[in-house]
Design a protein around this motif. Sequence first.
Motif, PDB file in Angstrom:
ATOM      1  N   GLU B  26      -8.992 -16.955  -6.315  1.00 50.42           N
ATOM      2  CA  GLU B  26      -9.077 -15.883  -5.470  1.00 50.42           C
ATOM      3  C   GLU B  26      -8.522 -16.372  -3.971  1.00 50.42           C
ATOM      4  O   GLU B  26      -7.892 -15.515  -3.228  1.00 50.42           O
ATOM      5  CB  GLU B  26     -10.559 -15.632  -5.227  1.00 50.42           C
ATOM      6  N   ARG B  38       3.661 -10.271 -12.165  1.00 47.80           N
ATOM      7  CA  ARG B  38       3.123 -10.070 -10.819  1.00 47.80           C
ATOM      8  C   ARG B  38       2.839  -8.493 -11.145  1.00 47.80           C
ATOM      9  O   ARG B  38       1.449  -8.104 -10.399  1.00 47.80           O
ATOM     10  CB  ARG B  38       3.708 -10.301  -9.748  1.00 47.80           C
ATOM     11  N   GLN B  42      -0.739  -7.365 -10.571  1.00 42.01           N
ATOM     12  CA  GLN B  42      -1.338  -6.167  -9.529  1.00 42.01           C
ATOM     13  C   GLN B  42      -2.030  -5.037  -9.883  1.00 42.01           C
ATOM     14  O   GLN B  42      -3.021  -4.573  -9.510  1.00 42.01           O
ATOM     15  CB  GLN B  42       0.018  -5.820  -8.509  1.00 42.01           C
ATOM     16  N   ALA B  46      -5.254  -7.784  -9.331  1.00 45.76           N
ATOM     17  CA  ALA B  46      -4.830  -8.949  -8.372  1.00 45.76           C
ATOM     18  C   ALA B  46      -4.213  -8.563  -7.185  1.00 45.76           C
ATOM     19  O   ALA B  46      -3.537  -7.540  -7.147  1.00 45.76           O
ATOM     20  CB  ALA B  46      -3.809  -9.617  -9.290  1.00 45.76           C
ATOM     21  N   LYS B  47      -4.151  -9.293  -6.042  1.00 51.51           N
ATOM     22  CA  LYS B  47      -3.773  -9.111  -4.741  1.00 51.51           C
ATOM     23  C   LYS B  47      -2.271  -9.998  -4.819  1.00 51.51           C
ATOM     24  O   LYS B  47      -2.272 -11.204  -5.514  1.00 51.51           O
ATOM     25  CB  LYS B  47      -4.380  -9.585  -3.646  1.00 51.51           C
ATOM     26  N   ASP B  49       1.178 -11.090  -3.067  1.00 49.49           N
ATOM     27  CA  ASP B  49       1.892 -11.383  -1.735  1.00 49.49           C
ATOM     28  C   ASP B  49       3.095 -12.361  -1.879  1.00 49.49           C
ATOM     29  O   ASP B  49       2.912 -13.635  -1.915  1.00 49.49           O
ATOM     30  CB  ASP B  49       1.000 -12.057  -0.678  1.00 49.49           C
ATOM     31  N   TYR B  54      -3.352 -13.401  -6.049  1.00 49.87           N
ATOM     32  CA  TYR B  54      -4.459 -13.867  -5.933  1.00 49.87           C
ATOM     33  C   TYR B  54      -5.280 -13.199  -6.803  1.00 49.87           C
ATOM     34  O   TYR B  54      -5.204 -11.915  -6.948  1.00 49.87           O
ATOM     35  CB  TYR B  54      -4.932 -13.518  -4.344  1.00 49.87           C
ATOM     36  N   PRO B  56      -8.812 -11.620  -8.284  1.00 45.47           N
ATOM     37  CA  PRO B  56     -10.179 -11.630  -7.978  1.00 45.47           C
ATOM     38  C   PRO B  56     -11.205 -11.823  -9.093  1.00 45.47           C
ATOM     39  O   PRO B  56     -10.652 -11.745 -10.374  1.00 45.47           O
ATOM     40  CB  PRO B  56     -10.533  -9.913  -7.986  1.00 45.47           C
TER      41      PRO B  56
END
Lengths: 470, 470
Positions: B26, B38, B42, B46-47, B49, B54, B56
């Motif tokens: 996380e 990705r 997402q 998921a985050k 960048d 990242y 959760p």
Amino acid sequence: MTKPTLLTLVPEEINKIKAASLEILERTGVNIDHAYAREVLQAAGAKVDGERVYFPPKLVIEAIAKAPRQFSIYARNPKNSIIVGAGDPVFAPGYGAPYVTLASGLKRKATFADFIKLAKLSGSSSNMGISGGVLVEPSDIPEQDRHNVMLYACMVNSDKPFMGSATGEKHAKDSLRMAATLFESDNGIPKQPVMISLINTITPLMLDERMVGALIAYAEAGQPVIIASLGMAGATSPTTLAGTLALQNAEVLAGITLAQTIREGTPVIYGSASSITEMRNGSLSIGAPEGAWIIASAVQIAHSYGLPCRAGGCVTDSKTLDLQASYESMMNLQVAGMAGVDFVLHAAGILESYMSVSLEKFIVDDEICSIVRRFLRGTKIETEDLAVQLIDEVGPGGQYLTADHTYQNFRTEFWPPTLSNRETYDQWRLNGSLPMINQAEKRVNEIIDNYEIPYLDKSIELKLKEMAGI
Amino acid sequence: MTKPTLLTLVPEEINKIKAASLEILERTGVNIDHAYAREVLQAAGAKVDGERVYFPPKLVIEAIAKAPRQFSIYARNPKNSIIVGAGDPVFAPGYGAPYVTLASGLKRKATFADFIKLAKLSGSSSNMGISGGVLVEPSDIPEQDRHNVMLYACMVNSDKPFMGSATGEKHAKDSLRMAATLFESDNGIPKQPVMISLINTITPLMLDERMVGALIAYAEAGQPVIIASLGMAGATSPTTLAGTLALQNAEVLAGITLAQTIREGTPVIYGSASSITEMRNGSLSIGAPEGAWIIASAVQIAHSYGLPCRAGGCVTDSKTLDLQASYESMMNLQVAGMAGVDFVLHAAGILESYMSVSLEKFIVDDEICSIVRRFLRGTKIETEDLAVQLIDEVGPGGQYLTADHTYQNFRTEFWPPTLSNRETYDQWRLNGSLPMINQAEKRVNEIIDNYEIPYLDKSIELKLKEMAGI
């Protein structure tokens, strides 16, 4: 920092084996070739018929409860005193082999010179907790003097605890007197536990006069004994491993019951040495996986009684220091260690199903001992060890080599090998790629050439020498 | 008949490691070099960048719960189909070595001829459940054709399940098409799981384009994948074994989360290959006891998630088939087996920290596999196995060799060695006392000379040959 634990039996299975053993002791009994032992057991409630002794379950259960779960053996150098049953296994070198196998592969009868070399290897090893017992049978010493000469060599060449003679009451009393002299006790008996002796049953279901005589002498003197059974499944015990465990357990319990009846609280170790018979030639196999399984199971049975256990060792059926010797030794020592064994006899040197010892194998086995000890140590799982902050700082694609955390931890976390080679191929070639057996041979010589015999008061040494008749 | 079980972590420790991994996923995240991956993550929550993803905790926990605890891999010979996660470990041969070490000790680049020999050794072994993947890297096959040629050789020389290419989406799709052809599926995708592929993370915390591409291709096709992490504690992961486990776990969970997000229920194996760095030269050590400890611990972590685990193998840092290779291989395989591992890659042949394969070592390791399997089988502890009646009949001082019970049981209870020598010293000398490496060399030749390639429909074979471009 959990201790690795290997389980091979569930409690219900352990209880079945224990119940079978009590039934064997009550119904079939044990032949005990020692009149005084039979008298003592009869007085305690056993039924005696000729040589046969039948043990009521109550007698056995009460006797076992009197034995300690852990005990100390005091060394003349207090730094070398050991505790048996405190969690870490105590390692003792190979015991009883009549032959020595040389690095060349040649085998010959063992001599007293071999014995002294082994005492020095054992004395110098940071893994061995015991200097030795019958490190080898020195064929060049007359049999009637051998036990005293061996004990003298163990006492003088090392300041670790040692093993007493188990070949009869007289020899055991000789060992006790020498130990009393070493520890400056006046009455011929050491004041505290300073030695340990190996009492073997004769499978199936016999205790012979010599072993019982020694057992009684040591128990009366409050000195620890290992009571061990070596069933050869298929020859001297049932082919089923369950049956072999039940029989072994019965024999060990008979010995422990006798020891506790002689003297309550005698420090005893539950000894398991059973394995299988190679049916193609009727010989004992100590490198068999079934033997390793018995090791792990026996440790669980012993612990369920609240008794420390002896099992395992770097033992093999191989005739020479080869691939088989290596994987069988690792298998057996690792299984014993993981099962939580308390005392490992034959931790270093044994070849050929106990028939021979190799000094080079002693060195390789010593490495295996230290590998297994590192595994058993495990690691801490605390917040700082999980290093989440560091992992975040290093991030994806980073490296840890230059992190402070690495320098702070690698010496304690990583075991440093002595023999195991981790060079790159090119380094290894350039450095001569010396086979491990030759490295071990070099180390044997280095250790023996540089060995410093620990200080011992001259007057004590002279007395011991006189007692040993040398 | 309890299965031997090795425990190195208590539940509280497992939970600490798992919590640390979720925090890493996380807070620090994973670099995933694959735009589509990705996007998919997402969309699942998921985050993202840049390359960094990242995760959760909820996403990860829910994804893991979708993966099966056990699954089948179907072989073209139904007798050779396997179940991963059903209790018995599946063994697969060594994977990915660029070199071959000969019995003479010489080492050279591996060739396709070596590959075929290894496929036959694997095909003939009763211990190997998988024919192979990258049995060695055949240097004489152009790199762009290699994956297909290797797969063809595995498919044709054996009727066991095999491993697909993991070097990118295109190669994975080639493997899938060949598998579809072998199993006569029309749409270029096998109808059921017939292969398994090895997806490695790049430690720390990276998933590269090729591995992710292959992972997605296999997940979409419902074919099993191993998601494995190889942290080198002290170099690419924290020096503390706890930190390495937390990091490894985070990486494996990232891969599994992706696989389950691509297709719910994708059969995955939690793969642990982490070990330590030899700090004297910065190289990977796969023979270290710390690595064995990580193996056992990773199996427990995987199982706590309800996931099958890959770990261990007959792996060693030794450059040659010697004592070190032998004890390190036994240590690692035994620990994995006792810990309850489900899948063992590198079960036979590996030398030199994965750099080389030895055919003779394959044979010795195969013996180690069968020793470990015998140990894991344990024994029955039922009334008839305890043999109390028999023990009474035989009595003190009797023998079991001629008992019916012995003849009824020894073949099932005792493991028959192939290489391990249990002759007496004299028999062994008279029979030539051939070193095990030479025995292994003879067996390699015997197996290869007598190997019967399993029947395969000619038209299928021709199609596969064409696809492989040979």
